[in-house]
Design a protein around this motif. Structure first.
Motif, short mmCIF file in Angstrom:
data_model
loop_
_atom_site.label_atom_id
_atom_site.label_comp_id
_atom_site.label_asym_id
_atom_site.label_seq_id
_atom_site.Cartn_x
_atom_site.Cartn_y
_atom_site.Cartn_z
N LEU A 16 -69.22 22.98 48.54
CA LEU A 16 -67.90 23.59 48.74
C LEU A 16 -67.67 24.79 47.81
O LEU A 16 -67.11 25.80 48.21
CB LEU A 16 -66.79 22.57 48.51
CG LEU A 16 -66.40 21.66 49.67
CD1 LEU A 16 -65.30 20.71 49.23
CD2 LEU A 16 -65.93 22.49 50.86
N GLN A 17 -68.07 24.64 46.57
CA GLN A 17 -67.69 25.64 45.56
C GLN A 17 -68.11 27.07 45.91
O GLN A 17 -67.33 28.00 45.73
CB GLN A 17 -68.22 25.22 44.20
CG GLN A 17 -67.37 24.11 43.58
CD GLN A 17 -67.87 23.68 42.21
OE1 GLN A 17 -69.06 23.78 41.90
NE2 GLN A 17 -66.97 23.17 41.39
N PRO A 18 -69.32 27.31 46.41
CA PRO A 18 -69.68 28.70 46.72
C PRO A 18 -69.14 29.18 48.07
O PRO A 18 -69.32 30.35 48.42
CB PRO A 18 -71.21 28.67 46.73
CG PRO A 18 -71.55 27.29 47.13
CD PRO A 18 -70.49 26.41 46.56
N ALA A 19 -68.50 28.30 48.83
CA ALA A 19 -68.08 28.65 50.20
C ALA A 19 -66.79 29.45 50.24
O ALA A 19 -66.40 29.95 51.30
CB ALA A 19 -67.92 27.38 51.03
N GLU A 20 -66.11 29.55 49.08
CA GLU A 20 -64.88 30.33 48.96
C GLU A 20 -63.80 29.88 49.95
O GLU A 20 -63.08 30.68 50.53
CB GLU A 20 -65.16 31.83 49.13
CG GLU A 20 -66.08 32.40 48.06
CD GLU A 20 -66.29 33.89 48.17
OE1 GLU A 20 -65.83 34.49 49.17
OE2 GLU A 20 -66.92 34.46 47.26
N VAL A 21 -63.73 28.56 50.16
CA VAL A 21 -62.62 28.01 50.94
C VAL A 21 -61.37 28.06 50.06
O VAL A 21 -61.43 28.16 48.84
CB VAL A 21 -62.90 26.57 51.40
CG1 VAL A 21 -64.09 26.53 52.35
CG2 VAL A 21 -63.12 25.64 50.22
N PHE A 22 -60.20 27.99 50.73
CA PHE A 22 -58.94 28.05 50.00
C PHE A 22 -58.43 26.64 49.71
O PHE A 22 -58.32 25.82 50.61
CB PHE A 22 -57.89 28.81 50.82
CG PHE A 22 -56.53 28.82 50.17
CD1 PHE A 22 -56.24 29.67 49.13
CD2 PHE A 22 -55.54 27.93 50.61
CE1 PHE A 22 -54.99 29.66 48.52
CE2 PHE A 22 -54.29 27.93 50.02
CZ PHE A 22 -54.02 28.79 48.97
N TYR A 23 -58.16 26.39 48.43
CA TYR A 23 -57.54 25.12 48.04
C TYR A 23 -56.05 25.37 47.84
O TYR A 23 -55.64 26.40 47.35
CB TYR A 23 -58.16 24.60 46.74
CG TYR A 23 -59.67 24.52 46.78
CD1 TYR A 23 -60.29 23.59 47.59
CD2 TYR A 23 -60.46 25.39 46.05
CE1 TYR A 23 -61.67 23.51 47.66
CE2 TYR A 23 -61.84 25.33 46.11
CZ TYR A 23 -62.44 24.38 46.91
OH TYR A 23 -63.81 24.32 46.99
N GLY A 24 -55.25 24.45 48.19
CA GLY A 24 -53.81 24.63 48.04
C GLY A 24 -53.03 23.80 49.04
O GLY A 24 -51.80 23.82 49.06
N HIS A 25 -53.73 23.05 49.86
CA HIS A 25 -53.06 22.18 50.82
C HIS A 25 -53.10 20.74 50.31
O HIS A 25 -53.76 19.87 50.85
CB HIS A 25 -53.72 22.30 52.20
CG HIS A 25 -53.48 23.63 52.84
ND1 HIS A 25 -54.25 24.73 52.60
CD2 HIS A 25 -52.50 24.03 53.70
CE1 HIS A 25 -53.77 25.75 53.30
NE2 HIS A 25 -52.72 25.36 53.96
N GLY A 26 -52.37 20.54 49.23
CA GLY A 26 -52.31 19.22 48.62
C GLY A 26 -53.43 18.93 47.65
O GLY A 26 -53.50 17.82 47.11
#
Length: 307
Positions: A16-26
């Motif tokens: 997950l870490q290098p995939a640059e997904v957005f965290y912020g949905h809980g």
């Protein structure tokens, strides 16, 4: 030999870490998402997952983890939607794309019993406006067992899910769900109103990370710089509050926008130690005192069709 839960936990974070997904949905980071993922795949609660650290995973479980991570990365679907639940205020809520994923500093307010503004022991009936999954109001009903709650939303789909969560938490005897465009079908008065309405401007919405596109736009977007619905709540809430009642209104990171829209209204912002921002509090008296300012904004900037 098949990998352990701890092995898959680390491998999933590394993916997950290098995939640059957005965290912020809980969730705040990759570790939080992987906890949800493994709780779902292994059908364990948080405590059970911690105890399963050295447990070997099956090939089918590993395949399921891989498939969900692929969806997360390639389609930018928030993890809570992929696993079908989210944790808010220590409680698990079923969520899907009918509702926003629970995330709000209201959890800290609930933990503090809305002190020092409110004596929750004296609150008989509270209202959760724009309830979505029901997470805020249902957490209140769970932790404050003498409180009656009314959950209000315009979306019938959202209310169906709120009813499901109400039943799952065993709160049906104290919670009712009401379909209403803000206060249009609300009757009676409440000692406490909480509201987390749409407060994102349309142009701002189009620039949000891809994860937000999976959430219902009607739960995010409001006219007039995002402030049409929040200020309509401010203008009307006093009519539905008891004499000593309070309104807590969330506008998140658009707190500065609300200040600019209401330059003559002193806004009391709550400070949070666990993160989050943008909840202001009004007594009924202050809502009445500044009602003309709220109405002036609505008359100047908002048409009759607020949504």
């Amino acid at each position: 030999m098949l990998p352990t839960v701890a092995d898959i936990f680390k491998q999933s974070i590394d993916r997950l870490q290098p995939a640059e997904v957005f965290y912020g949905h809980g969730v705040a980071e990759a570790e939080d998402e992987v906890v949800l993922l493994l709780m779902h795949v292994l059908q364990l609660d948080f405590a059970g997952l911690n105890r399963a650290h050295d447990q070997r995973m099956t090939a089918a479980q590993i395949q399921r983890v891989d498939a969900l991570l692929t969806q997360r990365v390639e389609q930018r679907i928030p993890m809570a939607y992929l696993v079908g639940f989210s944790v808010f205020a220590g409680l698990s809520f079923v969520v899907d794309q009918r509702v926003l994923i629970p995330r709000s500093p209201f959890a800290e307010l609930i933990d503090q019993g809305f002190a020092p503004w409110v004596d929750v022991a004296a609150v008989n009936h509270a209202l959760d406006m724009c309830t979505g999954s029901g997470c805020i109001g249902l957490a209140m009903a769970h932790y404050f067992p003498t409180m009656q709650l009314t959950l209000v939303d315009l979306s019938p789909d959202a209310l169906d899910l709120a009813r499901h969560n109400t039943k799952a938490l065993g709160l049906s005897d104290r919670v009712q769900c009401l379909e209403s465009d803000l206060f249009s079908h609300v009757s009676g008065q409440f000692d406490l109103i909480v509201a987390n309405p749409p407060y994102v401007d349309e142009q701002e919405y189009r620039a949000l990370p891809a994860e937000f596109s999976h959430e219902p736009a009607m739960a995010l977007v409001s006219a007039a710089q995002g402030m049409a619905l929040p200020i309509q709540i401010l203008a009307q809430a006093a009519d539905y509050l008891t004499a000593g009642g309070y309104l807590f209104l969330e506008v998140g990171y658009n707190d500065g926008v609300l200040e600019r829209c209401l330059p003559t209204v002193p806004l009391e912002w709550i400070e949070f130690s666990l993160g989050g921002q943008g909840i202001c509090v009004f007594s009924r008296d202050d809502l009445l005192k500044y009602r003309s300012e709220f109405n002036q904004f609505l008359q100047a900037h908002v048409s009759q069709h607020l949504r």
